[in-house]
Write a protein that holds these residues in place. Structure first.
Motif, short mmCIF file in Angstrom:
data_model
loop_
_atom_site.label_atom_id
_atom_site.label_comp_id
_atom_site.label_asym_id
_atom_site.label_seq_id
_atom_site.Cartn_x
_atom_site.Cartn_y
_atom_site.Cartn_z
N ALA A 4 -6.60 -0.92 -7.01
CA ALA A 4 -6.33 0.51 -6.92
C ALA A 4 -6.53 1.17 -8.28
O ALA A 4 -6.57 0.51 -9.32
CB ALA A 4 -4.90 0.75 -6.43
N HIS A 61 -8.59 -3.69 -0.34
CA HIS A 61 -7.44 -4.54 0.00
C HIS A 61 -7.86 -5.53 1.08
O HIS A 61 -8.68 -5.20 1.94
CB HIS A 61 -6.23 -3.71 0.45
CG HIS A 61 -6.49 -2.86 1.65
ND1 HIS A 61 -6.29 -3.30 2.94
CD2 HIS A 61 -6.90 -1.57 1.76
CE1 HIS A 61 -6.58 -2.34 3.80
NE2 HIS A 61 -6.96 -1.27 3.10
N LEU A 78 2.13 1.92 -3.52
CA LEU A 78 1.10 2.45 -4.41
C LEU A 78 0.80 3.91 -4.09
O LEU A 78 0.55 4.71 -4.99
CB LEU A 78 -0.17 1.61 -4.29
CG LEU A 78 -0.07 0.18 -4.85
CD1 LEU A 78 -1.36 -0.57 -4.61
CD2 LEU A 78 0.26 0.22 -6.34
N ARG A 79 0.83 4.27 -2.82
CA ARG A 79 0.56 5.67 -2.46
C ARG A 79 1.66 6.58 -2.99
O ARG A 79 1.40 7.71 -3.39
CB ARG A 79 0.44 5.79 -0.94
CG ARG A 79 -0.83 5.15 -0.38
CD ARG A 79 -1.07 5.51 1.07
NE ARG A 79 -2.25 4.85 1.59
CZ ARG A 79 -2.23 3.77 2.36
NH1 ARG A 79 -1.07 3.22 2.70
NH2 ARG A 79 -3.36 3.24 2.80
N LEU A 139 0.83 -1.21 0.00
CA LEU A 139 0.00 0.00 0.00
C LEU A 139 0.86 1.25 0.00
O LEU A 139 0.53 2.25 -0.66
CB LEU A 139 -0.92 0.00 1.22
CG LEU A 139 -2.02 -1.08 1.23
CD1 LEU A 139 -2.80 -1.02 2.54
CD2 LEU A 139 -2.96 -0.91 0.05
N TYR A 158 -1.61 6.19 -6.32
CA TYR A 158 -2.75 5.33 -6.60
C TYR A 158 -3.72 5.39 -5.43
O TYR A 158 -3.31 5.39 -4.27
CB TYR A 158 -2.30 3.88 -6.83
CG TYR A 158 -1.79 3.64 -8.23
CD1 TYR A 158 -2.57 2.98 -9.17
CD2 TYR A 158 -0.53 4.08 -8.61
CE1 TYR A 158 -2.10 2.76 -10.46
CE2 TYR A 158 -0.05 3.87 -9.89
CZ TYR A 158 -0.85 3.21 -10.81
OH TYR A 158 -0.40 3.00 -12.08
N GLU A 159 -4.99 5.43 -5.76
CA GLU A 159 -6.03 5.39 -4.74
C GLU A 159 -6.46 3.94 -4.55
O GLU A 159 -6.93 3.29 -5.48
CB GLU A 159 -7.24 6.23 -5.15
CG GLU A 159 -8.35 6.20 -4.13
CD GLU A 159 -9.59 6.94 -4.60
OE1 GLU A 159 -10.56 7.02 -3.82
OE2 GLU A 159 -9.59 7.44 -5.75
N VAL A 160 -6.27 3.43 -3.35
CA VAL A 160 -6.61 2.04 -3.06
C VAL A 160 -8.11 1.94 -2.76
O VAL A 160 -8.62 2.57 -1.83
CB VAL A 160 -5.79 1.51 -1.87
CG1 VAL A 160 -6.22 0.10 -1.51
CG2 VAL A 160 -4.30 1.54 -2.20
N ILE A 207 -4.94 -6.34 -3.71
CA ILE A 207 -5.12 -4.89 -3.67
C ILE A 207 -5.70 -4.46 -5.01
O ILE A 207 -5.19 -4.85 -6.07
CB ILE A 207 -3.79 -4.15 -3.42
CG1 ILE A 207 -3.18 -4.58 -2.08
CG2 ILE A 207 -3.99 -2.64 -3.45
CD1 ILE A 207 -1.79 -4.01 -1.84
#
Length: 238
Positions: free
Chosen positions: A203, A173, A163-164, A160, A168-170, A201
């Motif tokens: 996203a 998850h 990705l942040r 996570l 990226y918006e998750v 996940i």
């Protein structure tokens, strides 16, 4: 990003069937993705790697689905996943089923996927959970010399964070499939889901920063006080 690059070559499995309980993993992952496929739309879906190619995505609204990997009869495109042969911002969705697990450079792979992804594109990642029975077995068992146990296990929180950093918006998850030797039809213990052997996940790539810079926010804020001052001055002159 904290480095996750490994020096030794990791050979990914050619099929879920090559992994111990692999067919159970595939079925469990397909069940997790089942409610999401109808929500994913666009023109092009790329399924990277042999494991991704075997995931059932027929309910996805994207009709043009491409299997891509180093080798395999089911592959439409033969190429190195770390050097994706697609133009920038040309792919609407990408599936990485356990690709980070068997990648020598997961960060590079994520950046390559990010390069080809359109704005608001969908990214699906799955892997093994180190805080599970599989992670425990990998750390204490002498069987860890087998190819499967040489796979990397990244925690969901670590992924996570990656990705942040890529903005990226998750959307979803989860850890799931607590008992690796049980099929998805067996009794499921939701209270133990954090110890599931697999994680997933989902996203979306965003263009606007998810965390707004406070200084930039002040600069963008309309200066109503100045405008009111101008109006007040004009009235006084009248």
């Amino acid at each position: 990003m904290q480095s996750a690059r490994v020096i030794k070559q990791i050979t990914p499995p050619a099929s879920w069937a090559d992994l111990p309980w692999g067919e159970y993993y595939r079925a469990a992952l397909e069940r997790q993705l089942e409610p999401w496929w109808p929500k994913i739309f666009g023109f092009h879906l790329v399924k990277v790697g042999n494991l991704s190619a075997e995931i059932d995505s027929r309910s996805c609204l994207i009709s043009h689905q491409v299997n891509m990997g180093l080798k395999g009869e089911s592959m439409n495109v033969i190429a190195d996943p770390h050097y994706l042969p697609f133009e920038a911002k040309s792919v609407d969705a990408c599936l990485l089923a356990h690709m980070l697990t068997y990648s020598v450079d997961p960060h590079w792979l994520l950046r390559e996927v990010d390069r080809i992804m359109i704005d608001d594109g969908w990214l699906i990642i799955s892997g093994f959970n180190p805080l599970s029975l599989l992670g425990l077995r990998k750390s204490i068992s002498t069987v860890c010399r087998r190819r499967f146990y040489r796979a990397q296990m990244f925690s969901r929180l670590r992924q996570l964070d990656w990705l942040r950093l890529l903005n990226y918006e998750v959307l979803y998850h989860a850890n799931f499939h607590v008992l690796p030797w049980k099929s998805v039809n067996s009794l499921y213990e939701p209270s133990l889901s954090m110890f599931g052997c697999l994680n997933v996940i989902i996203a979306r790539k965003r263009t606007i920063p998810l965390t707004l810079n406070p200084m930039r926010a002040r600069l963008l804020k309309p200066k109503f006080s100045n405008a009111l001052g101008v109006v007040k001055s004009s009235h006084q002159r009248d």
